[in-house]
Design a protein around this motif. Structure first.
Motif: not given
Length: 177
Positions: A135, A156-158, A165, A173
């Motif tokens: 993350l 927040v990004q994966v 991304t 999350i």
């Protein structure tokens, strides 16, 4: 060890024969090389092709050395360092060959394996561990008073192993302070 037999015949009657052997020197360890490296895999999944390291002479022939080879993980710039897990990250040489088993990397990214045998060190070719890797904050929280919402909300990004991304990620999350 190769040998060369030489027969000397000296003059005289009857001739005198004398035989001796000249031996080649045994091969000397010049470097180590990966003779098998992992390919692309998912985080936490054992490599389909496990690492094999061979002690070689200057002509790339296998040297029947003894001792241990140690394996470690190196991450490319920008890749968070995952953990390398194997049955053991140290393998004993058998006829100059060290075979590792059960190796996997915990996080996605672009990695290289490093093998060490005494003063000899070599790196494998790079390989990719793909899939959701970690993350990352794309927007930092900040600017606010107690009990009042922040002016900058956290985002927040994966991110996958290649740093891209993951747009279809559906995991929830949670944030904690």
């Amino acid at each position: 060890m190769l040998g060369l037999s030489v027969v000397l015949v000296s003059g005289g009657i009857p001739p005198v024969l004398d035989t001796f052997t000249v031996a080649d020197e045994p091969p000397v360890a010049h470097h180590i090389a990966f003779t098998s490296t992992p390919g692309e895999t998912a985080p936490g999944t054992a490599f389909a092709t496990q690492p094999v390291v061979t002690v070689q002479d200057s002509a790339n022939g296998t040297v029947s050395a003894t001792g241990n080879v140690t394996l470690s993980l190196v991450a490319d710039s920008g890749t968070p360092l995952g953990e390398l897990a194997c049955t053991s990250t140290t393998a004993a040489l058998s006829a100059g060959v060290a075979t590792f088993a059960g190796c996997k990397v915990s996080k996605g990214g672009r990695y290289t394996l490093r093998a060490t045998f005494g003063a000899l060190t070599t790196d494998s070719g790079a390989f990719l561990v793909t899939g959701p890797a970690y993350l990352a904050f794309s927007g930092q929280p900040g600017g606010g008073l107690a009990s009042i919402g922040w002016s900058n909300q956290p985002q927040v990004q994966v991110v996958d192993g290649a740093g891209a991304t993951v747009t279809g990620a559906a995991q929830q999350i949670g944030l904690a302070i």
